[in-house]
Design a protein around this motif. Structure first.
Motif, PDB file in Angstrom:
ATOM      1  N   GLU A  72       0.838  -1.219   0.002  1.00  0.00           N
ATOM      2  CA  GLU A  72       0.044  -0.062  -0.010  1.00  0.00           C
ATOM      3  C   GLU A  72       0.557   1.572   0.024  1.00  0.00           C
ATOM      4  OE1 GLU A  72      -3.427   1.765   2.611  1.00  0.00           O
ATOM      5  OE2 GLU A  72      -2.875  -0.300   2.739  1.00  0.00           O
ATOM      6  N   GLU A  75       2.015   1.596  -3.477  1.00  0.00           N
ATOM      7  CA  GLU A  75       0.779   2.730  -4.443  1.00  0.00           C
ATOM      8  C   GLU A  75       1.250   3.957  -4.343  1.00  0.00           C
ATOM      9  OE1 GLU A  75      -2.418   0.034  -3.891  1.00  0.00           O
ATOM     10  OE2 GLU A  75      -1.296  -1.184  -4.193  1.00  0.00           O
ATOM     11  N   SER A  78       4.153   7.114  -5.641  1.00  0.00           N
ATOM     12  CA  SER A  78       4.887   6.681  -6.837  1.00  0.00           C
ATOM     13  C   SER A  78       5.978   6.622  -7.243  1.00  0.00           C
ATOM     14  CB  SER A  78       4.065   7.218  -7.649  1.00  0.00           C
ATOM     15  OG  SER A  78       3.036   5.275  -8.576  1.00  0.00           O
ATOM     16  N   SER A  99      -1.036  -0.781 -14.250  1.00  0.00           N
ATOM     17  CA  SER A  99      -1.032  -0.844 -13.156  1.00  0.00           C
ATOM     18  C   SER A  99      -2.563  -0.406 -11.801  1.00  0.00           C
ATOM     19  CB  SER A  99       0.058  -0.147 -11.802  1.00  0.00           C
ATOM     20  OG  SER A  99       0.958  -0.996 -12.411  1.00  0.00           O
ATOM     21  N   MET A 151      -1.935   6.300 -11.023  1.00  0.00           N
ATOM     22  CA  MET A 151      -2.409   5.691  -9.630  1.00  0.00           C
ATOM     23  C   MET A 151      -2.667   6.753  -8.487  1.00  0.00           C
ATOM     24  SD  MET A 151      -1.615   2.777 -10.765  1.00  0.00           S
ATOM     25  CE  MET A 151      -1.461   1.523  -8.686  1.00  0.00           C
ATOM     26  N   PRO A 153      -0.899   9.112  -6.409  1.00  0.00           N
ATOM     27  CA  PRO A 153      -0.532   8.527  -5.418  1.00  0.00           C
ATOM     28  C   PRO A 153      -0.404  10.051  -4.691  1.00  0.00           C
ATOM     29  CG  PRO A 153       0.826   9.267  -7.109  1.00  0.00           C
ATOM     30  CD  PRO A 153      -0.123   8.889  -8.015  1.00  0.00           C
TER      31      PRO A 153
END
Ligand SMILES: Nc1ncnc2c1ncn2[C@@H]1O[C@H](COP(=O)(O)OP(=O)(O)O)[C@@H](O)[C@H]1O
Ligand SMILES: [Mg+2]
Length: 239
Positions: A72, A75, A78, A99, A151, A153
């Protein structure tokens, strides 16, 4: 947001991070320091790519010392590297959606729509079908940035992402980073680009021998009368 507490890290007998403590909050922090100072190691430890020997790193309340948190945390933080690390057999769109589809479980069509937003942000919406080998270094690095941003981040970790690029490509990548910074993205940026740092950094950190030698607002840092920092800045400005 990111708390680094008394972190130590050695490689064999090389002590790289030395009970280093620092907090990172919202905004752009630029990290500078001589080659070998421990800049990459710090980012890699925050991202969970290197295991710390002692101390703790806490990201959004999650301790990296708890094995179950590492994924986690990765993620949430990034990372973009000097060598773009794109998959050569996947086109731009596939690289960016990989991803979200496989890690976050987002449906392919949704992921592609989302990817288009970020590819537009980095100025590559015309290149979605191209393969990495058909792109310039600057374009590949911008794909890598879109791949990190998709993602969503908590923080973007950038490790000398322009040092393999020629000056023209460097400025196109730095422009993209500046734009992202203005949107309020939290970033930890390792770079030797002084004028870029002066423009975008909210805060400057100088590492030496795995310790924080300076942690200042940008203006104070660049007018520092610390001899080590002055010598470092002179050296890179004349490069
Ligand atoms: N995987 C590794 N194995 C052994 N030594 C390493 C490794 N990674 C980094 N080091 C050493 O740690 C020190 C700090 O490296 P690094 O964090 O890459 O510094 P910087 O990014 O500031 O140039 C250097 O002496 C480097 O040789
Ligand atoms: Mg490095």
């Amino acid at each position: 947001m990111i708390q680094v507490r008394n972190v130590s890290k050695s490689f064999g007998s090389t002590n790289v991070l030395n009970e280093l403590s620092i907090d990172f909050d919202k905004g752009v922090t630029v990290i500078m320091g001589q080659s070998g100072a421990g800049k990459s190691t710090l980012l890699r430890c925050i991202n969970g790519l290197e295991k710390i020997d002692g101390g703790d790193i806490v990201v959004d309340g999650l301790s990296i010392n708890e094995k179950k948190n590492v994924r986690e945390i990765r993620e949430k933080c990034s990372m973009v590297f000097q060598q773009f690390n794109l998959f050569p057999h996947l086109n731009v769109l596939e690289n960016v959606t990989l991803s979200p589809i496989h890690v976050l479980g987002i449906e392919k069509k949704k992921a592609q729509e989302k990817a288009m937003r970020f590819l537009e942000m980095v100025g590559l919406s015309e290149k979605i079908k191209s393969y990495p080998s058909q792109l310039s270094g600057g374009q590949q690095q911008r794909v890598a940035i879109a791949r990190a941003l998709i993602m969503e981040p908590s923080a973007l970790l950038l490790d000398e992402i322009t040092s393999a690029l020629d000056p023209e490509m460097t400025s196109e990548v730095l422009e993209v980073i500046e734009r992202i910074a203005r949107e309020g993205t939290t970033m930890l940026v390792v770079t030797h680009e002084v004028s870029f740092a002066r423009r975008v950094a909210d805060r400057m950190v100088f590492l030496e021998n795995g310790k924080v030698l300076a942690d200042q607002n940008t203006e104070d840092f660049f007018s520092s009368n610390n001899e080590r920092i002055m010598r470092f800045l002179q050296k890179i400005e004349f490069n």
